[in-house]
Design an enzyme around this catalytic site. Structure first.
Site, short mmCIF file in Angstrom:
data_model
loop_
_atom_site.label_atom_id
_atom_site.label_comp_id
_atom_site.label_asym_id
_atom_site.label_seq_id
_atom_site.Cartn_x
_atom_site.Cartn_y
_atom_site.Cartn_z
N LEU A 95 -7.14 4.04 -3.33
CA LEU A 95 -8.50 3.95 -3.87
C LEU A 95 -8.63 4.85 -5.09
O LEU A 95 -8.05 5.95 -5.13
CB LEU A 95 -9.49 4.39 -2.79
N HIS A 111 -4.85 8.65 9.85
CA HIS A 111 -3.49 8.77 9.32
C HIS A 111 -2.56 9.21 10.45
O HIS A 111 -2.91 10.11 11.22
CB HIS A 111 -3.46 9.79 8.18
#
Ligand code: GRF
Length: 217
Positions: A95, A111
């Protein structure tokens, strides 16, 4: 009480999406999924969303000339669905700083490592190659630097002597499915404040147990 409207962004199988779907199925859970967005129309996680009767949209990044226009289309869809918090769940596009700032403190990610160790890909193989004794997962607020940002929840799992990347990934994934709904609940209940780049969690205690690996015989 109004439930927090979230979007879940996926690229693949969506097992974390499923954990969030299951959590939100409880009417007492303080968040609801307003939109599931995939950057790949074939992402199998979209089938999970449709099966749960959720609104879905595919914004195929390959149809855009650059990241900015791709992200502008995503933001349009998120705003149209009145999304208040964006949850990345196996969303495999980097992003831009612009998008991250647009959703600052309203954008979280899961994550598969104990951040700040092992940002990036192939976390389990890298952890095994280093011989670490614990692995885990992290839910964190997103900042412009990849896989960085204030940590909301972590789970640690022991690495076993016979582990390979697949067995370790499976052990961590089971904990991801517990951590993501927990982090979402804490945020939706307004219990998470970001101060000096760290999360303060109201009313939260740390577990009492210490883990040592390997275990003495
Ligand atoms: C998970 O391991 C997550 O931590 C990582 O990508 C994987 C996505 O798996 N960011 P799934 O699509 O949620 O099953």
């Amino acid at each position: 009480m109004a439930r927090l409207k979230i979007a879940v962004l996926i690229s693949g199988r969506g097992s974390n999406l499923q954990a969030l779907i299951d959590a939100c199925a409880d009417p007492k859970f303080p968040a609801e999924i307003a939109l599931v967005l995939a950057n790949l129309p074939g992402a199998s996680g979209l089938d999970r969303a449709r099966a749960a009767g959720l609104a879905t949209v595919a914004v195929d990044h390959r149809g855009f000339p650059d990241r900015e226009s791709f992200e502008a289309r995503m933001t349009e869809a998120l705003e149209a669905a009145k999304v208040e918090l964006v949850c990345l769940a196996g969303f495999m596009r980097l992003l831009t700083a612009g998008f991250v700032e647009r959703w600052r403190d309203r954008l979280i990610n899961i994550h598969p490592s104990l951040l700040p160790a092992y940002p990036g890909l192939d976390t389990h193989a890298r952890a095994l190659a280093d011989g670490v004794r614990f692995a885990g997962c992290t839910v964190h607020f997103v900042r412009a630097e990849m896989d960085h940002g204030p940590i909301v929840v972590q789970a640690a799992v022991p690495v076993r002597p016979d582990d390979d990347a697949a067995s370790l990934a499976a052990r961590v994934l089971a904990e991801e499915h517990r951590c993501y709904p927990l982090a979402l609940r804490l945020i939706a209940e307004g219990k998470v404040r970001i101060e000096d780049g760290r999360c303060r969690i109201e009313g939260a205690a740390a577990p009492g147990a210490v883990l040592i690996n390997p275990q003495p015989r």
